[in-house]
Design a protein around this motif. Structure first.
Motif, PDB file in Angstrom:
ATOM      1  N   ASP A  26     -84.470  55.121  37.718  1.00  0.00           N
ATOM      2  CA  ASP A  26     -83.044  54.257  37.999  1.00  0.00           C
ATOM      3  C   ASP A  26     -83.100  54.315  39.569  1.00  0.00           C
ATOM      4  O   ASP A  26     -82.702  53.160  39.970  1.00  0.00           O
ATOM      5  N   LEU A  27     -83.698  55.322  40.312  1.00  0.00           N
ATOM      6  CA  LEU A  27     -83.748  55.001  41.772  1.00  0.00           C
ATOM      7  C   LEU A  27     -84.943  54.047  42.264  1.00  0.00           C
ATOM      8  O   LEU A  27     -84.597  53.025  43.183  1.00  0.00           O
ATOM      9  N   ARG A  28     -85.895  53.957  41.388  1.00  0.00           N
ATOM     10  CA  ARG A  28     -86.902  53.213  41.661  1.00  0.00           C
ATOM     11  C   ARG A  28     -86.395  51.458  41.552  1.00  0.00           C
ATOM     12  O   ARG A  28     -86.492  50.525  42.440  1.00  0.00           O
ATOM     13  N   LYS A  29     -85.636  51.541  40.512  1.00  0.00           N
ATOM     14  CA  LYS A  29     -85.187  50.043  40.323  1.00  0.00           C
ATOM     15  C   LYS A  29     -84.054  49.550  41.370  1.00  0.00           C
ATOM     16  O   LYS A  29     -83.689  48.531  41.870  1.00  0.00           O
ATOM     17  N   ALA A  30     -83.040  50.733  41.588  1.00  0.00           N
ATOM     18  CA  ALA A  30     -82.133  50.560  42.671  1.00  0.00           C
ATOM     19  C   ALA A  30     -82.908  50.119  44.012  1.00  0.00           C
ATOM     20  O   ALA A  30     -82.180  49.303  44.779  1.00  0.00           O
ATOM     21  N   TRP A  31     -84.054  50.692  44.430  1.00  0.00           N
ATOM     22  CA  TRP A  31     -84.520  50.456  45.574  1.00  0.00           C
ATOM     23  C   TRP A  31     -85.090  49.098  45.825  1.00  0.00           C
ATOM     24  O   TRP A  31     -84.942  48.520  46.747  1.00  0.00           O
ATOM     25  N   HIS A  32     -85.587  48.616  44.591  1.00  0.00           N
ATOM     26  CA  HIS A  32     -86.179  47.253  44.571  1.00  0.00           C
ATOM     27  C   HIS A  32     -84.990  46.222  44.709  1.00  0.00           C
ATOM     28  O   HIS A  32     -85.356  45.003  45.119  1.00  0.00           O
ATOM     29  N   ALA A  33     -84.082  46.591  44.249  1.00  0.00           N
ATOM     30  CA  ALA A  33     -82.969  45.704  44.525  1.00  0.00           C
ATOM     31  C   ALA A  33     -82.280  45.598  45.884  1.00  0.00           C
ATOM     32  O   ALA A  33     -81.329  44.852  46.217  1.00  0.00           O
ATOM     33  N   ALA A  34     -82.390  46.703  46.396  1.00  0.00           N
ATOM     34  CA  ALA A  34     -81.827  47.106  47.833  1.00  0.00           C
ATOM     35  C   ALA A  34     -82.201  46.353  49.103  1.00  0.00           C
ATOM     36  O   ALA A  34     -83.447  45.699  49.007  1.00  0.00           O
ATOM     37  N   SER A  35     -81.480  46.267  50.193  1.00  0.00           N
ATOM     38  CA  SER A  35     -81.806  45.395  51.294  1.00  0.00           C
ATOM     39  C   SER A  35     -82.308  46.562  52.285  1.00  0.00           C
ATOM     40  O   SER A  35     -82.226  47.803  52.032  1.00  0.00           O
ATOM     41  N   ASP A  36     -83.186  46.104  53.139  1.00  0.00           N
ATOM     42  CA  ASP A  36     -83.640  46.907  54.277  1.00  0.00           C
ATOM     43  C   ASP A  36     -82.696  47.765  54.783  1.00  0.00           C
ATOM     44  O   ASP A  36     -83.038  48.900  55.174  1.00  0.00           O
ATOM     45  N   ALA A  37     -81.438  47.477  54.966  1.00  0.00           N
ATOM     46  CA  ALA A  37     -80.681  48.174  55.473  1.00  0.00           C
ATOM     47  C   ALA A  37     -80.026  49.381  54.860  1.00  0.00           C
ATOM     48  O   ALA A  37     -79.539  50.298  55.438  1.00  0.00           O
ATOM     49  N   GLU A  38     -80.446  49.473  53.562  1.00  0.00           N
ATOM     50  CA  GLU A  38     -80.070  50.612  52.693  1.00  0.00           C
ATOM     51  C   GLU A  38     -81.315  51.625  52.591  1.00  0.00           C
ATOM     52  O   GLU A  38     -81.052  52.593  51.744  1.00  0.00           O
ATOM     53  N   TRP A  39     -82.172  51.655  53.329  1.00  0.00           N
ATOM     54  CA  TRP A  39     -83.420  52.464  53.202  1.00  0.00           C
ATOM     55  C   TRP A  39     -82.776  53.912  53.507  1.00  0.00           C
ATOM     56  O   TRP A  39     -83.395  54.870  52.650  1.00  0.00           O
ATOM     57  N   GLU A  40     -81.939  54.222  54.435  1.00  0.00           N
ATOM     58  CA  GLU A  40     -81.778  55.753  54.538  1.00  0.00           C
ATOM     59  C   GLU A  40     -80.890  56.378  53.547  1.00  0.00           C
ATOM     60  O   GLU A  40     -80.963  57.376  52.907  1.00  0.00           O
ATOM     61  N   THR A  41     -80.258  55.475  52.741  1.00  0.00           N
ATOM     62  CA  THR A  41     -79.473  55.901  51.388  1.00  0.00           C
ATOM     63  C   THR A  41     -80.506  56.091  50.461  1.00  0.00           C
ATOM     64  O   THR A  41     -80.502  57.245  49.723  1.00  0.00           O
ATOM     65  N   TYR A  42     -81.275  55.193  50.200  1.00  0.00           N
ATOM     66  CA  TYR A  42     -82.539  55.626  49.310  1.00  0.00           C
ATOM     67  C   TYR A  42     -83.358  56.687  49.659  1.00  0.00           C
ATOM     68  O   TYR A  42     -83.804  57.655  48.719  1.00  0.00           O
ATOM     69  N   ALA A  43     -83.911  56.850  51.121  1.00  0.00           N
ATOM     70  CA  ALA A  43     -84.416  57.924  51.262  1.00  0.00           C
ATOM     71  C   ALA A  43     -83.737  59.267  51.064  1.00  0.00           C
ATOM     72  O   ALA A  43     -84.180  60.350  50.509  1.00  0.00           O
ATOM     73  N   ASP A  44     -82.560  59.351  51.369  1.00  0.00           N
ATOM     74  CA  ASP A  44     -81.548  60.472  51.035  1.00  0.00           C
ATOM     75  C   ASP A  44     -81.469  60.905  49.504  1.00  0.00           C
ATOM     76  O   ASP A  44     -81.581  62.012  49.049  1.00  0.00           O
ATOM     77  N   ARG A  45     -81.231  59.842  48.645  1.00  0.00           N
ATOM     78  CA  ARG A  45     -81.352  59.963  47.303  1.00  0.00           C
ATOM     79  C   ARG A  45     -82.931  60.587  46.735  1.00  0.00           C
ATOM     80  O   ARG A  45     -82.560  61.382  45.923  1.00  0.00           O
ATOM     81  N   TYR A  46     -83.785  60.082  47.190  1.00  0.00           N
ATOM     82  CA  TYR A  46     -85.106  60.293  46.994  1.00  0.00           C
ATOM     83  C   TYR A  46     -85.126  61.891  47.195  1.00  0.00           C
ATOM     84  O   TYR A  46     -85.864  62.693  46.418  1.00  0.00           O
ATOM     85  N   ARG A  47     -84.869  62.228  48.644  1.00  0.00           N
ATOM     86  CA  ARG A  47     -84.927  63.661  49.077  1.00  0.00           C
ATOM     87  C   ARG A  47     -84.111  64.550  48.137  1.00  0.00           C
ATOM     88  O   ARG A  47     -84.718  65.523  47.742  1.00  0.00           O
ATOM     89  N   ALA A  48     -82.991  64.252  47.512  1.00  0.00           N
ATOM     90  CA  ALA A  48     -82.317  65.082  46.707  1.00  0.00           C
ATOM     91  C   ALA A  48     -83.114  65.209  45.394  1.00  0.00           C
ATOM     92  O   ALA A  48     -83.262  66.269  45.074  1.00  0.00           O
ATOM     93  N   GLU A  49     -83.838  64.107  44.617  1.00  0.00           N
ATOM     94  CA  GLU A  49     -84.569  64.119  43.643  1.00  0.00           C
ATOM     95  C   GLU A  49     -85.838  65.095  43.809  1.00  0.00           C
ATOM     96  O   GLU A  49     -86.105  66.131  43.151  1.00  0.00           O
TER      97      GLU A  49
END
Length: 119
Positions: A49-72
């Motif tokens: 789910d996180l991988r799919k969300a990241w591929h659909a995200a913009s570069d501006a959302e990098w920190e949100t993705y990184a935080d979610r991955y750190r939580a995983e």
């Protein structure tokens, strides 16, 4: 121990040391011989789910993705990360291999930081 990162599409080199694929999916178009992977650590890769969300995200959302991955990494995959760190500690040079195009904003950057905290 020296920890490095390298794209799966770059040529493997003996100086890479122990090569660990850290993607959940095998890199498209890369043969197993060419990849020269010693260990496939798909259990520490981002969840589907996180991988799919990241591929659909913009570069501006990098920190949100990184935080979610750190939580995983700290939560549901913490045991797999600890096991990987124990394995990596046995090698002098380790290269985390990933398929993402962006060399600065990808899950291997976040994983490398998490592993450094355990080594």
């Amino acid at each position: 121990m020296e920890l490095r990162r390298k794209r799966a599409y770059d040529t493997a080199d003996p100086s890479d040391g122990f090569r660990v694929l850290v993607d959940r999916l095998w890199p498209r178009g890369v043969s197993k011989d060419r990849a020269a992977i010693d260990l496939w650590a798909k259990d520490v890769a981002p969840s589907p789910d996180l991988r799919k969300a990241w591929h659909a995200a913009s570069d501006a959302e990098w920190e949100t993705y990184a935080d979610r991955y750190r939580a995983e990494l700290a939560g549901e995959t913490a045991t797999a990360v600890s096991e990987l760190a124990r394995e990596l500690a046995q090698h002098g040079v380790v290269t985390l291999v990933y398929a993402a195009h962006d060399e600065r904003r990808n899950h291997a950057v976040v994983l490398e930081d998490a592993l450094r905290g355990l080594l």
